[in-house]
Design a protein around this motif. Structure first.
Motif, PDB file in Angstrom:
ATOM      1  N   ALA A 113      34.657   2.208  29.961  1.00 41.85           N
ATOM      2  CA  ALA A 113      34.629   0.753  29.777  1.00 41.85           C
ATOM      3  C   ALA A 113      35.811   0.268  28.950  1.00 41.85           C
ATOM      4  O   ALA A 113      36.119  -0.928  28.942  1.00 41.85           O
ATOM      5  N   GLU A 114      36.478   1.173  28.283  1.00 44.21           N
ATOM      6  CA  GLU A 114      37.568   0.813  27.379  1.00 44.21           C
ATOM      7  C   GLU A 114      38.922   1.147  28.002  1.00 44.21           C
ATOM      8  O   GLU A 114      39.001   1.756  29.072  1.00 44.21           O
ATOM      9  N   SER A 115      39.980   0.794  27.318  1.00 46.24           N
ATOM     10  CA  SER A 115      41.313   1.210  27.751  1.00 46.24           C
ATOM     11  C   SER A 115      41.425   2.726  27.595  1.00 46.24           C
ATOM     12  O   SER A 115      40.627   3.355  26.891  1.00 46.24           O
ATOM     13  N   GLY A 116      42.447   3.318  28.211  1.00 51.95           N
ATOM     14  CA  GLY A 116      42.623   4.756  28.108  1.00 51.95           C
ATOM     15  C   GLY A 116      42.800   5.217  26.674  1.00 51.95           C
ATOM     16  O   GLY A 116      42.234   6.235  26.259  1.00 51.95           O
ATOM     17  N   GLU A 117      43.554   4.450  25.900  1.00 58.34           N
ATOM     18  CA  GLU A 117      43.803   4.827  24.509  1.00 58.34           C
ATOM     19  C   GLU A 117      42.530   4.727  23.676  1.00 58.34           C
ATOM     20  O   GLU A 117      42.225   5.622  22.872  1.00 58.34           O
ATOM     21  N   GLU A 118      41.791   3.649  23.849  1.00 62.63           N
ATOM     22  CA  GLU A 118      40.536   3.491  23.102  1.00 62.63           C
ATOM     23  C   GLU A 118      39.521   4.540  23.528  1.00 62.63           C
ATOM     24  O   GLU A 118      38.767   5.071  22.705  1.00 62.63           O
ATOM     25  N   GLY A 119      39.490   4.855  24.819  1.00 64.15           N
ATOM     26  CA  GLY A 119      38.566   5.871  25.308  1.00 64.15           C
ATOM     27  C   GLY A 119      38.895   7.245  24.762  1.00 64.15           C
ATOM     28  O   GLY A 119      38.001   8.020  24.419  1.00 64.15           O
ATOM     29  N   TYR A 120      40.203   7.557  24.653  1.00 70.02           N
ATOM     30  CA  TYR A 120      40.580   8.862  24.115  1.00 70.02           C
ATOM     31  C   TYR A 120      40.244   8.948  22.638  1.00 70.02           C
ATOM     32  O   TYR A 120      39.777   9.992  22.154  1.00 70.02           O
ATOM     33  N   ALA A 121      40.468   7.865  21.918  1.00 70.34           N
ATOM     34  CA  ALA A 121      40.108   7.841  20.497  1.00 70.34           C
ATOM     35  C   ALA A 121      38.608   8.044  20.319  1.00 70.34           C
ATOM     36  O   ALA A 121      38.161   8.760  19.425  1.00 70.34           O
ATOM     37  N   ARG A 122      37.823   7.435  21.196  1.00 72.62           N
ATOM     38  CA  ARG A 122      36.366   7.609  21.125  1.00 72.62           C
ATOM     39  C   ARG A 122      35.999   9.073  21.371  1.00 72.62           C
ATOM     40  O   ARG A 122      35.159   9.654  20.675  1.00 72.62           O
ATOM     41  N   GLY A 123      36.635   9.699  22.367  1.00 71.48           N
ATOM     42  CA  GLY A 123      36.309  11.086  22.676  1.00 71.48           C
ATOM     43  C   GLY A 123      36.745  12.059  21.600  1.00 71.48           C
ATOM     44  O   GLY A 123      36.109  13.091  21.398  1.00 71.48           O
ATOM     45  N   LEU A 124      37.824  11.735  20.894  1.00 71.63           N
ATOM     46  CA  LEU A 124      38.336  12.618  19.862  1.00 71.63           C
ATOM     47  C   LEU A 124      37.580  12.482  18.547  1.00 71.63           C
ATOM     48  O   LEU A 124      37.551  13.407  17.740  1.00 71.63           O
ATOM     49  N   SER A 125      36.961  11.329  18.339  1.00 65.68           N
ATOM     50  CA  SER A 125      36.317  11.063  17.052  1.00 65.68           C
ATOM     51  C   SER A 125      35.019  11.842  16.903  1.00 65.68           C
ATOM     52  O   SER A 125      34.330  12.141  17.883  1.00 65.68           O
ATOM     53  N   VAL A 126      34.700  12.176  15.662  1.00 67.61           N
ATOM     54  CA  VAL A 126      33.434  12.831  15.329  1.00 67.61           C
ATOM     55  C   VAL A 126      32.348  11.793  15.132  1.00 67.61           C
ATOM     56  O   VAL A 126      31.241  11.911  15.643  1.00 67.61           O
ATOM     57  N   ALA A 127      32.654  10.762  14.355  1.00 68.49           N
ATOM     58  CA  ALA A 127      31.716   9.670  14.102  1.00 68.49           C
ATOM     59  C   ALA A 127      32.362   8.371  14.558  1.00 68.49           C
ATOM     60  O   ALA A 127      33.451   8.010  14.111  1.00 68.49           O
ATOM     61  N   GLY A 128      31.690   7.667  15.458  1.00 63.34           N
ATOM     62  CA  GLY A 128      32.212   6.411  15.965  1.00 63.34           C
ATOM     63  C   GLY A 128      32.106   5.294  14.939  1.00 63.34           C
ATOM     64  O   GLY A 128      31.438   5.414  13.903  1.00 63.34           O
ATOM     65  N   PHE A 129      32.773   4.174  15.239  1.00 63.54           N
ATOM     66  CA  PHE A 129      32.812   3.060  14.299  1.00 63.54           C
ATOM     67  C   PHE A 129      31.412   2.563  13.960  1.00 63.54           C
ATOM     68  O   PHE A 129      31.095   2.315  12.789  1.00 63.54           O
ATOM     69  N   ASP A 130      30.552   2.422  14.963  1.00 57.38           N
ATOM     70  CA  ASP A 130      29.195   1.920  14.715  1.00 57.38           C
ATOM     71  C   ASP A 130      28.415   2.870  13.817  1.00 57.38           C
ATOM     72  O   ASP A 130      27.666   2.424  12.934  1.00 57.38           O
ATOM     73  N   GLN A 131      28.559   4.164  14.039  1.00 59.27           N
ATOM     74  CA  GLN A 131      27.832   5.139  13.228  1.00 59.27           C
ATOM     75  C   GLN A 131      28.322   5.131  11.785  1.00 59.27           C
ATOM     76  O   GLN A 131      27.521   5.197  10.845  1.00 59.27           O
ATOM     77  N   ARG A 132      29.619   4.995  11.608  1.00 59.81           N
ATOM     78  CA  ARG A 132      30.159   4.942  10.241  1.00 59.81           C
ATOM     79  C   ARG A 132      29.731   3.667   9.534  1.00 59.81           C
ATOM     80  O   ARG A 132      29.327   3.698   8.368  1.00 59.81           O
ATOM     81  N   GLU A 133      29.804   2.559  10.253  1.00 60.39           N
ATOM     82  CA  GLU A 133      29.451   1.274   9.640  1.00 60.39           C
ATOM     83  C   GLU A 133      27.993   1.253   9.207  1.00 60.39           C
ATOM     84  O   GLU A 133      27.644   0.645   8.185  1.00 60.39           O
ATOM     85  N   ALA A 134      27.134   1.952   9.968  1.00 63.18           N
ATOM     86  CA  ALA A 134      25.712   2.012   9.604  1.00 63.18           C
ATOM     87  C   ALA A 134      25.494   2.799   8.317  1.00 63.18           C
ATOM     88  O   ALA A 134      24.482   2.609   7.631  1.00 63.18           O
ATOM     89  N   LEU A 135      26.441   3.688   7.975  1.00 63.01           N
ATOM     90  CA  LEU A 135      26.316   4.488   6.763  1.00 63.01           C
ATOM     91  C   LEU A 135      26.898   3.792   5.533  1.00 63.01           C
ATOM     92  O   LEU A 135      26.486   4.069   4.410  1.00 63.01           O
ATOM     93  N   TYR A 136      27.879   2.906   5.749  1.00 67.58           N
ATOM     94  CA  TYR A 136      28.631   2.352   4.632  1.00 67.58           C
ATOM     95  C   TYR A 136      27.877   1.271   3.882  1.00 67.58           C
ATOM     96  O   TYR A 136      27.223   0.405   4.487  1.00 67.58           O
ATOM     97  N   ASP A 137      28.028   1.291   2.570  1.00 65.76           N
ATOM     98  CA  ASP A 137      27.567   0.192   1.731  1.00 65.76           C
ATOM     99  C   ASP A 137      28.486  -1.013   1.973  1.00 65.76           C
ATOM    100  O   ASP A 137      29.691  -0.848   2.185  1.00 65.76           O
ATOM    101  N   PRO A 138      27.948  -2.242   1.940  1.00 64.93           N
ATOM    102  CA  PRO A 138      28.791  -3.420   2.187  1.00 64.93           C
ATOM    103  C   PRO A 138      30.019  -3.496   1.273  1.00 64.93           C
ATOM    104  O   PRO A 138      31.090  -3.935   1.689  1.00 64.93           O
TER     105      PRO A 138
END
Length: 632
Positions: free
Chosen positions: A426-451
């Protein structure tokens, strides 16, 4: 192989206390147990710890040039130093030693910064020119050897092969960089564009810094980059022959040593290829070593033994228990910065085994990045074909919707775990590759972070760095851009960091012949079909090695060092996992929501989901910050 450290006062030259340089070097004694030296002049000081490999008695460091007008502290090996020496002698240069260190000094005096282009090898060095009052800090093309830097409170610039060298300086600040934390949780390591400590930076791979007394500290400058912009023409047979020739040269140049030399042998394509070419070039049996595991599905020693028998190597193998998690504290101390690649454990063990017999070991690292050997590169190559057929709006609507509703299904067979692939399409090739390479995605990290921690990030999102890097890459295709990212982002930050720290921890020099820059430049020009064929990567590399290696080695599924962290965190390390949520270090800094971490632990331990990678990251972050004794 060595450790270097130093201090330079650029704007206002001040005396440098040699004892401070000594303490910085002593913190890295493991990198160089065979000797130590310090040199100081008004406004500058260089230090060195030596692991003797070539010219064992004749090249103490820091080394002064023959005329006394330049001095160097050097970490690494220059593989073409004999050819450069002959060239310089032809221009009238005289040499007092037989090693590579003096060659760098003379090359600088003859060619200036352009000497970097002539150096074939792995290196990080500090070279001070007394006439020009200039300090050159330089790092090799791929970043095999590290160099950390920081501005001191008194205006000086301190540098060191490892962060622990900087930490030995009394003016060193220990404050955490929030962006580095987000980058670490994204990738599992702190990339070279960041450091875990604010105010610390790393000299980038293929970059130099030229400082001059009386002038402000300038920005880093790139002296080398890999390009995928061109394509080589030729038949598969001709290109295969050229590749074998380049590999032979790369391996043979890295077999130069005045101390015992051997190779890591996993039984995979890359290490087996190196051992095959070493055996071809050697009149004596090659020393090889491998690590096995006491769990059958993790063990590759049968394949390693098969190669050892084929080439009649002097082979050592050792079995490591699958519950070899007692070294977590040692690993976190070894890396300084948080590092969550769990294969660091078996890598350290194989380095320990190798060091019992040799001082230098050749590895197969770099071939996956250069020749498209990772599954993610092959998947990305095939996903790009889908992207080229469907408009972005349709992909976002179709695959984005499917991906959001598709279950994560960690328990399911791999073909049914399509969530990540759908979201990537669903994303661009670059964004898709970054998603595949990442261990924790942005949503998962944001759910862990204090405001409050999110505010400290100031809009920083670690994936954006990789996306930007890929979009500006000198490349023609999605596969090119993926490999460029792996060579310039993943390789120095993860793979080479892992090998450098684990090998240097036991005073072992590791060499990577498949990262010879001429070999990688050849690979970058190959047509895509010579790199990826169907669902298989490293096509030409495997093809050219068919004369040396059996198909069982060349075409079996890639495995690599696997560590059973999911089982550990559900079993013997479950208590450690539960303690992360209440860690005094993490909770004291106020970065994370303890309840969110607790849910991750509970869901993982109960078997509801596999959260092992993010839990391992948090565990290693906690241990590293305790070692660093940092503040938020």
């Amino acid at each position: 192989m060595c450790g270097i450290a130093g201090i330079f006062h650029a704007e206002t030259p001040k005396p440098v206390d040699p004892r401070r340089i000594e303490r910085m070097c002593d913190a890295m004694a493991h990198r160089g147990p065979d000797g130590a030296g310090v040199w100081t002049e008004q406004g500058v000081g260089l230090g060195h710890r030596r692991l003797s490999i070539i010219d064992l008695e004749g090249s103490p460091q820091p080394m002064l040039s023959a005329d006394g007008r330049a001095v160097i502290a050097f970490n690494g090996e220059i593989y073409n130093f004999r050819e450069l020496r002959r060239e310089l002698e032809g221009q009238g240069a005289k040499f007092r030693t037989s090693g590579d260190t003096e060659v760098i000094l003379t090359a600088w005096q003859r060619w200036g910064v352009d000497c970097l282009d002539k150096l074939h090898g792995m290196f990080a060095f500090a070279l001070y020119d007394l006439d020009k009052r200039q300090l050159l800090l330089a790092r090799d093309r791929f970043g095999v050897k590290p160099l950390f830097m920081t501005r001191l409170a008194d205006g000086g610039l301190a540098f060191s092969s490892e962060l622990k060298g900087l930490l030995a300086h009394p003016q060193m600040r220990r404050r955490v960089n929030p962006q580095a934390v987000d980058a670490y949780l994204t990738w599992g390591y702190v990339p070279d564009s960041h450091s875990i400590l604010s105010g610390v930076e790393k000299l980038q791979a293929g970059h130099f810094l030229l400082l001059e007394q009386g002038r402000p500290v300038p920005a880093q400058r790139r002296w080398w980059d890999i390009s995928f912009a061109d394509r080589t023409k030729g038949s598969e047979a001709d290109l295969s022959a050229e590749l074998v020739h380049l590999m032979r040269e790369a391996v043979q140049s890295r077999m130069i040593s005045d101390v015992p030399l051997g190779a890591f042998l996993s039984g995979g394509v890359d290490s087996s290829s190196v051992v095959a070419l070493m055996s071809e070039a050697s009149s004596e049996p090659v020393r090889t070593c491998s690590i096995g595991f006491d769990v059958a599905e993790l063990d590759e020693t049968d394949y390693a033994s098969q190669i050892a028998e084929k080439f009649k190597t002097n082979h050592e193998s050792r079995t490591v228990a699958s519950d070899d998690f007692g070294a977590i504290d040692q690993i976190s101390a070894m890396f300084d910065e948080p590092f969550a690649d769990a294969s660091a454990l078996p890598t350290w063990r194989v380095c320990q085994l190798a060091r019992e017999k040799v001082t230098v070991a050749l590895s197969g690292d770099g071939a996956d990045e250069a020749f498209a050997g990772y599954r993610r590169q092959v998947f990305h190559h095939n996903e790009e074909r889908v992207r080229s057929l469907l408009p972005a709006g349709l992909r976002q609507s179709l695959f984005g919707t499917l991906g959001r509703f598709w279950p994560k299904a960690d328990w399911a067979p791999r073909p049914l775990r399509a969530k990540a692939t759908l979201l990537a399409l669903a994303e661009s090739g670059e964004e898709g590759y970054a998603r595949g390479l990442s261990v924790a995605g942005f949503d998962q990290r944001e759910a862990l972070y204090d405001p409050g921690f999110v505010r400290n990030l100031s809009g920083f999102r670690a994936e954006d760095e990789l996306v930007s890097l890929m979009r500006s890459a000198p490349a023609r295709s999605g596969l090119d851009r993926a490999q460029y990212a792996d060579l310039t982002f993943w390789l120095p930050g993860d793979i080479l960091t892992k090998v450098d720290r684990t090998s240097m921890a036991v005073s072992l020099e590791a060499r990577e012949p498949l990262l010879d820059h001429r070999l990688v430049e050849f690979a970058s020009r190959l047509p895509e079909g010579m790199r990826v064929k169907g669902t298989t990567g490293k096509h030409l590399l495997k093809k050219c090695m068919e004369r040396y290696l059996p198909d069982e080695i060349l075409y079996r599924p890639k495995q690599g060092f696997v560590t059973p962290i999911a089982q550990w965190l559900r079993g013997p390390l479950s208590g450690e996992a539960r303690m992360i949520a209440s860690s005094s270090t993490l909770s004291g800094l106020g970065w994370f929501k303890p309840n969110a971490i607790k849910r991750l632990c509970d869901d993982h331990i109960s078997g509801r989901s596999d959260n092992s990678r993010i839990l391992w990251q948090l565990l290693m972050l906690d241990r590293s910050l305790k070692h660093l004794n940092v503040s938020g």
